[in-house]
Design a protein around this motif. Structure first.
Motif, PDB file in Angstrom:
ATOM      1  N   GLN A 189       0.822  -1.204   0.000  1.00 39.07           N
ATOM      2  CA  GLN A 189       0.000   0.000   0.000  1.00 39.07           C
ATOM      3  C   GLN A 189       0.861   1.262   0.000  1.00 39.07           C
ATOM      4  N   LYS A 190       1.973   1.219   0.734  1.00 38.71           N
ATOM      5  CA  LYS A 190       2.865   2.386   0.800  1.00 38.71           C
ATOM      6  C   LYS A 190       3.468   2.683  -0.573  1.00 38.71           C
ATOM      7  N   SER A 191       3.914   1.650  -1.273  1.00 39.43           N
ATOM      8  CA  SER A 191       4.493   1.845  -2.608  1.00 39.43           C
ATOM      9  C   SER A 191       3.462   2.433  -3.559  1.00 39.43           C
ATOM     10  N   GLN A 192       2.252   1.935  -3.478  1.00 38.05           N
ATOM     11  CA  GLN A 192       1.192   2.443  -4.339  1.00 38.05           C
ATOM     12  C   GLN A 192       0.869   3.895  -3.991  1.00 38.05           C
ATOM     13  N   ALA A 193       0.823   4.180  -2.694  1.00 37.35           N
ATOM     14  CA  ALA A 193       0.537   5.550  -2.257  1.00 37.35           C
ATOM     15  C   ALA A 193       1.655   6.496  -2.679  1.00 37.35           C
ATOM     16  N   ASP A 194       2.901   6.059  -2.590  1.00 37.27           N
ATOM     17  CA  ASP A 194       4.029   6.884  -3.031  1.00 37.27           C
ATOM     18  C   ASP A 194       3.889   7.249  -4.507  1.00 37.27           C
ATOM     19  N   ARG A 195       3.584   6.247  -5.327  1.00 33.30           N
ATOM     20  CA  ARG A 195       3.441   6.499  -6.771  1.00 33.30           C
ATOM     21  C   ARG A 195       2.262   7.426  -7.049  1.00 33.30           C
ATOM     22  N   SER A 196       1.144   7.144  -6.395  1.00 33.69           N
ATOM     23  CA  SER A 196      -0.054   7.956  -6.618  1.00 33.69           C
ATOM     24  C   SER A 196       0.180   9.403  -6.211  1.00 33.69           C
ATOM     25  N   LEU A 197       0.876   9.589  -5.087  1.00 34.81           N
ATOM     26  CA  LEU A 197       1.138  10.950  -4.611  1.00 34.81           C
ATOM     27  C   LEU A 197       2.091  11.680  -5.548  1.00 34.81           C
ATOM     28  N   LYS A 198       3.094  10.976  -6.024  1.00 34.82           N
ATOM     29  CA  LYS A 198       4.041  11.586  -6.962  1.00 34.82           C
ATOM     30  C   LYS A 198       3.330  12.047  -8.226  1.00 34.82           C
ATOM     31  N   PHE A 199       2.487  11.200  -8.774  1.00 38.84           N
ATOM     32  CA  PHE A 199       1.745  11.558  -9.985  1.00 38.84           C
ATOM     33  C   PHE A 199       0.761  12.690  -9.708  1.00 38.84           C
ATOM     34  N   THR A 244       4.785  19.790  -7.622  1.00 41.70           N
ATOM     35  CA  THR A 244       5.959  19.025  -7.216  1.00 41.70           C
ATOM     36  C   THR A 244       6.987  19.924  -6.545  1.00 41.70           C
ATOM     37  N   GLY A 245       7.420  19.544  -5.359  1.00 43.06           N
ATOM     38  CA  GLY A 245       8.423  20.317  -4.637  1.00 43.06           C
ATOM     39  C   GLY A 245       7.866  21.457  -3.822  1.00 43.06           C
ATOM     40  N   GLY A 246       6.572  21.715  -3.926  1.00 42.15           N
ATOM     41  CA  GLY A 246       5.970  22.815  -3.190  1.00 42.15           C
ATOM     42  C   GLY A 246       5.520  22.420  -1.802  1.00 42.15           C
ATOM     43  N   SER A 247       4.908  23.379  -1.122  1.00 46.90           N
ATOM     44  CA  SER A 247       4.460  23.126   0.253  1.00 46.90           C
ATOM     45  C   SER A 247       3.372  22.059   0.309  1.00 46.90           C
ATOM     46  N   ALA A 248       2.568  22.000  -0.760  1.00 41.98           N
ATOM     47  CA  ALA A 248       1.513  20.984  -0.795  1.00 41.98           C
ATOM     48  C   ALA A 248       2.120  19.581  -0.813  1.00 41.98           C
ATOM     49  N   THR A 249       3.232  19.425  -1.531  1.00 40.10           N
ATOM     50  CA  THR A 249       3.910  18.128  -1.577  1.00 40.10           C
ATOM     51  C   THR A 249       4.485  17.772  -0.221  1.00 40.10           C
ATOM     52  N   VAL A 250       5.092  18.755   0.433  1.00 38.71           N
ATOM     53  CA  VAL A 250       5.654  18.537   1.769  1.00 38.71           C
ATOM     54  C   VAL A 250       4.562  18.102   2.730  1.00 38.71           C
ATOM     55  N   ASP A 251       3.427  18.783   2.682  1.00 48.17           N
ATOM     56  CA  ASP A 251       2.314  18.466   3.584  1.00 48.17           C
ATOM     57  C   ASP A 251       1.756  17.073   3.290  1.00 48.17           C
ATOM     58  N   ALA A 252       1.604  16.759   1.998  1.00 46.43           N
ATOM     59  CA  ALA A 252       1.063  15.446   1.631  1.00 46.43           C
ATOM     60  C   ALA A 252       2.010  14.325   2.045  1.00 46.43           C
ATOM     61  N   ASN A 253       3.296  14.531   1.878  1.00 42.90           N
ATOM     62  CA  ASN A 253       4.281  13.526   2.291  1.00 42.90           C
ATOM     63  C   ASN A 253       4.295  13.343   3.807  1.00 42.90           C
ATOM     64  N   TYR A 261      -5.520  13.341  -4.134  1.00 39.78           N
ATOM     65  CA  TYR A 261      -5.590  12.872  -5.509  1.00 39.78           C
ATOM     66  C   TYR A 261      -6.737  13.547  -6.253  1.00 39.78           C
ATOM     67  N   THR A 262      -7.864  13.711  -5.563  1.00 35.88           N
ATOM     68  CA  THR A 262      -9.023  14.351  -6.190  1.00 35.88           C
ATOM     69  C   THR A 262      -8.712  15.790  -6.551  1.00 35.88           C
ATOM     70  N   ARG A 263      -8.083  16.525  -5.634  1.00 37.12           N
ATOM     71  CA  ARG A 263      -7.749  17.928  -5.912  1.00 37.12           C
ATOM     72  C   ARG A 263      -6.756  18.037  -7.056  1.00 37.12           C
ATOM     73  N   SER A 264      -5.839  17.057  -7.145  1.00 35.66           N
ATOM     74  CA  SER A 264      -4.852  17.109  -8.233  1.00 35.66           C
ATOM     75  C   SER A 264      -5.525  16.911  -9.575  1.00 35.66           C
ATOM     76  N   ARG A 265      -6.513  16.040  -9.633  1.00 38.76           N
ATOM     77  CA  ARG A 265      -7.232  15.838 -10.892  1.00 38.76           C
ATOM     78  C   ARG A 265      -8.047  17.071 -11.261  1.00 38.76           C
ATOM     79  N   GLU A 266      -8.668  17.677 -10.247  1.00 43.93           N
ATOM     80  CA  GLU A 266      -9.443  18.892 -10.500  1.00 43.93           C
ATOM     81  C   GLU A 266      -8.539  20.023 -10.970  1.00 43.93           C
TER      82      GLU A 266
END
Length: 204
Positions: free
Chosen positions: A62-72, A80-89, A173-178
């Protein structure tokens, strides 16, 4: 003569009861020895280790899948590299730690259930011994019960017991698609308004 016969009968009865008690005690001792043996303890330890590994592997998947999904998701939303990424990680890391605790709790719970099943079957066999079950039958049924308990415990281990550890990131993930859809919409509008032949700079 009557007194002598009665005495002999009483002695015989006492002797028979003594043998019965001795046999019961021997059978109970044999059952207890099997349930508390180093072999059984090793089996319990192996079961706990295998169960930890099972849930740990599922958590890792699940962690590997979540890592990939979050990266995408971050790339799709241009964050990528912003505060939103830091918070999500950070959230992903917190979810992972909760998953580690859940995995251990499930493993320990499975072990406790197996130990409880062992104790129930041990007490049941001791009751049967008191009812006249032989030493041979007690040993055979103890071995069978121990094996059945282990197989039943193994059969109750399921990946879905861990649940969706990283389900809390679904909103990311939903916000990223939107966000990606919004950017595509803006781009399409821009290209429509400013392409040659239409709008500003176009032919009249």
């Amino acid at each position: 003569m009557g007194s002598s016969s009665g005495s002999k009968a009483a002695n015989a009865a006492a002797q028979t009861e003594g043998w019965r008690t001795t046999n019961i005690n021997r059978a109970v001792g044999q059952i207890n020895d099997m349930y508390s043996s180093p072999t059984r303890q090793a089996g319990l330890d192996d079961f706990l280790g295998a169960t930890r590994q099972f849930y740990g592997d599922e958590l890792g998947r699940q962690k590997s899948q979540a890592d990939r999904s979050l990266k995408f998701a971050m790339a799709r939303s241009g964050q990528t590299g912003g505060s939103a990424t830091v918070d999500a990680n950070r959230r992903l890391g917190e979810d992972y730690q909760r998953g580690v605790l859940s995995s251990e709790r499930l493993a320990q719970g499975a072990l406790a259930d197996l130990q409880a099943a062992d104790e129930t079957s041990r007490q049941n066999l001791i009751s049967q011994v008191a009812g006249g079950m032989s030493l041979t039958s007690g040993a055979s049924q103890s071995a069978s019960a121990l094996q059945n308990n282990l197989q039943s415990a193994q059969g109750r281990i399921r990946t879905d017991a861990l649940g969706d550890i990283f389900g809390g990131l679904a909103d990311v993930y939903t916000r990223s698609r939107e966000s990606a859809a919004d950017r595509r919409g803006f781009r399409d509008v821009y290209n429509t308004l400013y392409q040659p032949g239409f709008g500003y700079g176009g032919a009249r």
